[in-house]
Scaffold this motif. Structure first.
Motif, mmCIF file in Angstrom:
data_model
loop_
_atom_site.group_PDB
_atom_site.id
_atom_site.type_symbol
_atom_site.label_atom_id
_atom_site.label_comp_id
_atom_site.label_asym_id
_atom_site.label_seq_id
_atom_site.Cartn_x
_atom_site.Cartn_y
_atom_site.Cartn_z
ATOM 1 N N GLU A 99 -37.194 36.950 23.826
ATOM 2 C CA GLU A 99 -38.256 35.945 23.888
ATOM 3 C C GLU A 99 -37.837 34.733 23.063
ATOM 4 N N ILE A 100 -38.013 33.537 23.616
ATOM 5 C CA ILE A 100 -37.780 32.307 22.857
ATOM 6 C C ILE A 100 -39.142 31.697 22.525
ATOM 7 N N GLY A 101 -39.398 31.473 21.218
ATOM 8 C CA GLY A 101 -40.671 30.892 20.787
ATOM 9 C C GLY A 101 -41.652 31.956 20.324
ATOM 10 N N THR A 102 -41.350 32.591 19.186
ATOM 11 C CA THR A 102 -42.199 33.666 18.651
ATOM 12 C C THR A 102 -43.623 33.189 18.404
ATOM 13 N N GLY A 103 -43.765 31.985 17.823
ATOM 14 C CA GLY A 103 -45.100 31.443 17.516
ATOM 15 C C GLY A 103 -45.903 32.423 16.684
ATOM 16 N N SER A 104 -47.079 32.789 17.165
ATOM 17 C CA SER A 104 -47.944 33.727 16.445
ATOM 18 C C SER A 104 -47.420 35.163 16.518
ATOM 19 N N GLU A 132 -37.559 32.122 16.746
ATOM 20 C CA GLU A 132 -38.489 31.030 16.425
ATOM 21 C C GLU A 132 -37.756 30.021 15.545
ATOM 22 N N ARG A 133 -38.094 28.723 15.697
ATOM 23 C CA ARG A 133 -37.413 27.693 14.898
ATOM 24 C C ARG A 133 -38.156 27.368 13.593
ATOM 25 N N TYR A 134 -39.407 27.832 13.425
ATOM 26 C CA TYR A 134 -40.130 27.633 12.155
ATOM 27 C C TYR A 134 -40.118 28.920 11.336
ATOM 28 N N ARG A 135 -39.578 28.829 10.127
ATOM 29 C CA ARG A 135 -39.530 29.988 9.241
ATOM 30 C C ARG A 135 -40.933 30.522 8.926
ATOM 31 N N SER A 136 -41.898 29.593 8.693
ATOM 32 C CA SER A 136 -43.246 30.031 8.291
ATOM 33 C C SER A 136 -43.918 30.827 9.416
ATOM 34 N N LEU A 137 -43.785 30.343 10.647
ATOM 35 C CA LEU A 137 -44.382 31.078 11.775
ATOM 36 C C LEU A 137 -43.739 32.454 11.911
ATOM 37 N N LEU A 138 -42.409 32.488 11.750
ATOM 38 C CA LEU A 138 -41.694 33.752 11.906
ATOM 39 C C LEU A 138 -42.164 34.764 10.864
ATOM 40 N N GLY A 139 -42.326 34.296 9.605
ATOM 41 C CA GLY A 139 -42.756 35.192 8.529
ATOM 42 C C GLY A 139 -44.127 35.799 8.814
ATOM 43 N N GLN A 140 -45.040 34.956 9.299
ATOM 44 C CA GLN A 140 -46.387 35.476 9.594
ATOM 45 C C GLN A 140 -46.370 36.441 10.768
ATOM 46 N N ALA A 141 -45.565 36.112 11.782
ATOM 47 C CA ALA A 141 -45.470 37.012 12.947
ATOM 48 C C ALA A 141 -44.899 38.364 12.507
ATOM 49 N N GLU A 142 -43.875 38.333 11.635
ATOM 50 C CA GLU A 142 -43.268 39.591 11.158
ATOM 51 C C GLU A 142 -44.302 40.455 10.447
ATOM 52 N N GLU A 143 -45.155 39.804 9.628
ATOM 53 C CA GLU A 143 -46.213 40.552 8.936
ATOM 54 C C GLU A 143 -47.161 41.218 9.926
ATOM 55 N N PHE A 201 -47.236 23.736 28.309
ATOM 56 C CA PHE A 201 -46.728 24.371 27.091
ATOM 57 C C PHE A 201 -46.275 23.298 26.117
ATOM 58 N N VAL A 202 -46.199 23.667 24.827
ATOM 59 C CA VAL A 202 -45.551 22.787 23.851
ATOM 60 C C VAL A 202 -44.052 22.776 24.190
ATOM 61 N N PRO A 203 -43.355 21.679 23.803
ATOM 62 C CA PRO A 203 -41.944 21.573 24.204
ATOM 63 C C PRO A 203 -41.010 22.494 23.430
ATOM 64 N N LEU A 204 -39.946 22.885 24.106
ATOM 65 C CA LEU A 204 -38.821 23.555 23.473
ATOM 66 C C LEU A 204 -38.040 22.452 22.757
ATOM 67 N N VAL A 205 -37.868 22.596 21.436
ATOM 68 C CA VAL A 205 -37.294 21.522 20.618
ATOM 69 C C VAL A 205 -35.910 21.962 20.142
ATOM 70 N N GLU A 206 -34.979 21.022 20.088
ATOM 71 C CA GLU A 206 -33.610 21.339 19.645
ATOM 72 C C GLU A 206 -33.564 21.627 18.137
ATOM 73 N N GLY A 207 -32.748 22.573 17.725
ATOM 74 C CA GLY A 207 -32.457 22.812 16.313
ATOM 75 C C GLY A 207 -33.551 23.581 15.596
ATOM 76 N N ILE A 208 -33.248 24.110 14.388
ATOM 77 C CA ILE A 208 -34.296 24.787 13.629
ATOM 78 C C ILE A 208 -35.082 23.746 12.835
ATOM 79 N N ALA A 209 -36.346 24.069 12.491
ATOM 80 C CA ALA A 209 -37.215 23.112 11.832
ATOM 81 C C ALA A 209 -36.829 22.993 10.359
ATOM 82 N N GLY A 210 -36.818 21.764 9.842
ATOM 83 C CA GLY A 210 -36.404 21.435 8.486
ATOM 84 C C GLY A 210 -36.728 22.458 7.413
ATOM 85 N N THR A 211 -37.850 22.295 6.717
ATOM 86 C CA THR A 211 -38.119 23.143 5.554
ATOM 87 C C THR A 211 -39.143 24.228 5.853
ATOM 88 N N ASN A 212 -39.725 24.192 7.034
ATOM 89 C CA ASN A 212 -40.803 25.140 7.326
ATOM 90 C C ASN A 212 -40.357 26.352 8.118
#
Ligand code: SAH
Length: 202
Positions: A71-76, A94-105, A191-202
């Protein structure tokens, strides 16, 4: 019931939707809307898809219990949680670390131990784990990323929304068969767009 009436006939998919509590995946102030058939906001300006679209794309994947799914785009994490009930293992990026952490929980909390996650740019797929029998992309791509087609197994199916952001997008189903790649348009979506690269600090 509403999903069944709108053409979701796969009982395994309906049962997976019944077993995953959507309220655990939405922002707490939207908890009372978790069972409405609408998309809802999550962190980082992203959205959790409408249940109908989740059900439709899941059904379109024609999953089997022994399959490995990318799956591309873990989101929630909601779509990944649904997939986890229907296949052997889910690999979600997922390209956002914060979203990934919450999804893992959430995966841990619900005891979903067959979901593995990765912070990264989904355009590149997960070459170390390829090929995948199924691939689902939950953000809209302007064009189908070449790496994902390369990582699709023989006989594999990919379901992906394609189209420019804010414009008409369609869920496309790609099949890799003996005669090569075939392509079907299945459903108009937003859908929200598929964006290039991982997200900066989040
Ligand atoms: N499947 C999710 C839907 C999330 S919306 C759910 O069930 O909640 C789309 C997600 O794709 C967002 O979280 C967004 O950050 C992510 N995304 C966008 N471009 C990406 C990329 N190139 N690689 C990985 N994730 C991406």
């Amino acid at each position: 019931m509403e999903l069944r009436q709108s053409g979701i006939s796969d009982t395994e998919v309906l049962s997976a939707l019944e077993r995953i509590p959507r309220e655990e995946f939405v922002l707490s102030n939207f908890g009372d809307q978790a069972y409405e058939n609408t998309a809802l906001p999550i962190e980082q300006g992203q959205t959790i898809s409408q249940p109908y679209v989740v059900a439709f794309m899941t059904q379109a994947l024609e999953l089997g219990p022994r399959m490995r799914v990318l799956e591309i785009g873990t989101g929630s994490g909601y779509q990944a949680a649904i997939l986890s009930k229907l296949c052997r293992r889910v690999y979600t990026i997922e390209r956002y670390r914060s979203l990934l952490g919450q999804a893992e929980e959430r995966f841990r909390g619900l005891g979903l131990h067959n979901v593995v996650t990765k912070l990264g740019d989904g355009h590149l797929g997960w070459p170390e784990q390829a090929p995948f029998e199924r691939i689902i992309v939950t953000a809209a791509a302007a064009e189908i990323p070449e790496a994902l087609i390369d990582q699709l197994a023989d006989g594999g199916i990919m379901v992906i929304p394609v189209g420019a952001s804010g414009r008409n997008q369609d869920v496309i189903r790609i099949r890799r068969g003996a005669e090569g790649i075939s392509r079907e348009e299945l459903l108009p979506v937003r859908f929200v767009p598929l964006v290039e690269g991982i997200a900066g600090t989040n």
